[in-house]
Design an enzyme around this catalytic site. Structure first.
Site, mmCIF file in Angstrom:
data_model
loop_
_atom_site.group_PDB
_atom_site.id
_atom_site.type_symbol
_atom_site.label_atom_id
_atom_site.label_comp_id
_atom_site.label_asym_id
_atom_site.label_seq_id
_atom_site.Cartn_x
_atom_site.Cartn_y
_atom_site.Cartn_z
ATOM 1 N N ASP A 25 0.835 -1.210 0.000
ATOM 2 C CA ASP A 25 0.000 0.000 0.000
ATOM 3 C C ASP A 25 0.868 1.258 0.000
ATOM 4 O O ASP A 25 1.938 1.276 0.606
ATOM 5 C CB ASP A 25 -0.897 -0.033 1.254
ATOM 6 C CG ASP A 25 -2.032 0.969 1.168
ATOM 7 O OD1 ASP A 25 -2.284 1.512 0.074
ATOM 8 O OD2 ASP A 25 -2.668 1.222 2.207
ATOM 9 N N HIS A 42 2.878 3.688 -9.224
ATOM 10 C CA HIS A 42 2.655 2.244 -9.393
ATOM 11 C C HIS A 42 3.880 1.593 -10.045
ATOM 12 O O HIS A 42 4.240 0.467 -9.705
ATOM 13 C CB HIS A 42 1.395 1.998 -10.236
ATOM 14 C CG HIS A 42 0.117 2.351 -9.513
ATOM 15 N ND1 HIS A 42 -0.142 1.954 -8.221
ATOM 16 C CD2 HIS A 42 -0.979 3.063 -9.898
ATOM 17 C CE1 HIS A 42 -1.339 2.409 -7.848
ATOM 18 N NE2 HIS A 42 -1.855 3.092 -8.853
ATOM 19 N N LEU A 136 11.192 -20.590 -4.011
ATOM 20 C CA LEU A 136 10.206 -19.666 -3.436
ATOM 21 C C LEU A 136 8.920 -19.795 -4.239
ATOM 22 O O LEU A 136 8.954 -19.835 -5.478
ATOM 23 C CB LEU A 136 10.710 -18.210 -3.522
ATOM 24 C CG LEU A 136 9.691 -17.143 -3.110
ATOM 25 C CD1 LEU A 136 9.437 -17.171 -1.603
ATOM 26 C CD2 LEU A 136 10.159 -15.737 -3.516
HETATM 27 C C1 FPP Z 1 -1.876 0.366 -3.326
HETATM 28 O O1 FPP Z 1 -1.419 1.670 -3.464
HETATM 29 C C2 FPP Z 1 -1.354 -0.452 -4.381
HETATM 30 C C3 FPP Z 1 -2.097 -0.974 -5.390
HETATM 31 C C4 FPP Z 1 -3.546 -0.753 -5.523
HETATM 32 C C5 FPP Z 1 -1.487 -1.771 -6.445
HETATM 33 C C6 FPP Z 1 -0.289 -2.592 -6.102
HETATM 34 C C7 FPP Z 1 0.456 -2.800 -7.341
HETATM 35 C C8 FPP Z 1 1.794 -2.751 -7.486
HETATM 36 C C9 FPP Z 1 2.699 -2.621 -6.362
HETATM 37 C C10 FPP Z 1 2.426 -2.807 -8.820
HETATM 38 C C11 FPP Z 1 2.262 -4.027 -9.618
HETATM 39 C C12 FPP Z 1 2.473 -5.312 -8.910
HETATM 40 C C13 FPP Z 1 3.173 -6.363 -9.399
HETATM 41 C C14 FPP Z 1 3.125 -7.684 -8.718
HETATM 42 C C15 FPP Z 1 4.007 -6.270 -10.605
HETATM 43 P P1 FPP Z 1 -2.480 2.843 -3.574
HETATM 44 O O2 FPP Z 1 -2.585 3.241 -5.003
HETATM 45 O O3 FPP Z 1 -3.776 2.436 -2.949
HETATM 46 O O4 FPP Z 1 -1.781 3.953 -2.746
HETATM 47 P P2 FPP Z 1 -2.470 5.089 -1.876
HETATM 48 O O5 FPP Z 1 -3.304 4.408 -0.817
HETATM 49 O O6 FPP Z 1 -1.312 5.841 -1.321
HETATM 50 O O7 FPP Z 1 -3.306 5.898 -2.832
#
Ligand code: FPP
Length: 246
Positions: A25, A42, A136
């Site tokens: 997150d 992202h 893993l």
């Molecule tokens: C939360 O941050 C994260 C996500 C909704 C997406 C997670 C995805 C990745 C880390 C990238 C792709 C993953 C892989 C496995 C290649 P948020 O956007 O909710 O952040 P915020 O709460 O600060 O707005």
């Protein structure tokens, strides 16, 4: 270099978690803080996935589950959904060969029929190509929601009862565990969430029954293998009693 946790793990300290799951997150907040687009946040988040994998391998963790896209994330603006799907598509296309060379097996849990056909076929290929690996187990939760997972498991079990192949009296916890996406995957020992938020957000709700929780203040793009190792070290000091008396 990773210090601390590794040293004690090498000395045979008890309780290396077999399964670590991470709620990644804070990509959006990282972007705001750094004055860049959410899309860039992202992308940096996708880079940090390498840190988690290295951390897990260094610590001797067998299963690493990453919450990459939730059922609820479909409600984000279409451009952001497209960005995230593009990133996942690229990851599956580009990283699988490296993962395979490192002995990583890749599995995806979640609602596949909600995904595009090309992502689905990349997932199938990645799972097939890495099936023999055992260093893993990397599990990516994609279009995943725990309540939906439990709901689908209930339907599956109800169908078996309806067609007479299962008696209601024979349904136990094991029956339910086997009907979930995670079937053969052990329950997580440790769930880490970054960005300071302290909730599970519909992640592995059945499987998390006895998981230890660790909430880190760092935003996901800033996550490092050292943070992984430090969190494992802190986990080792916890007293897991599973409801029993010490
Ligand atoms: C939360 O941050 C994260 C996500 C909704 C997406 C997670 C995805 C990745 C880390 C990238 C792709 C993953 C892989 C496995 C290649 P948020 O956007 O909710 O952040 P915020 O709460 O600060 O707005």
């Amino acid at each position: 270099m990773v210090t601390g946790a590794l040293a004690s793990l090498e000395n045979g300290a008890p309780q290396v978690p077999k399964h670590v799951a991470i709620i990644m997150d804070g990509n959006g907040r990282w972007a705001t803080r750094n004055g860049v687009s959410r899309s860039k946040g992202h992308r940096k988040g996708a880079e940090a996935v390498r840190e988690a994998i290295e951390g897990a391998i260094n610590c001797g963790v067998s299963y690493l589950t990453l919450y990459a896209f939730s059922s609820e994330n479909w409600n984000r603006p279409p451009d952001e959904v497209k960005d995230l799907m593009g990133l996942l598509h690229m990851y599956l296309k580009k990283e699988v060969r490296t993962l395979s060379k490192e002995g990583v097996r890749l599995q995806v849990i979640g609602r596949r029929d909600a995904l595009g056909r090309d992502i689905r076929s990349l997932i199938e290929k990645a799972e097939k190509d890495t099936r023999q690996n055992s260093r893993l187990n990397l599990v990516i939760a994609l279009s995943y929601g725990a309540r939906e997972e439990i709901l689908f498991a209930c339907r599956k079990i109800a169908k078996e009862v309806a067609d007479g192949s299962l008696s209601p009296a024979d349904i136990d916890e094991h029956t339910i565990s086997k009907a979930l996406y995670t079937q053969e995957i052990p329950d997580p020992d440790l769930i880490i969430r970054t960005s300071g938020e302290q909730r599970l957000s519909n992640f592995l709700l059945w499987q998390a029954a006895y998981a230890e929780l660790s909430f880190l203040p760092a935003l996901w793009p800033d996550f490092t293998r050292q943070m992984f190792a430090d969190t494992v070290l802190e986990f080792q000091s916890r007293d897991r009693r599973y409801g029993a008396r010490p």
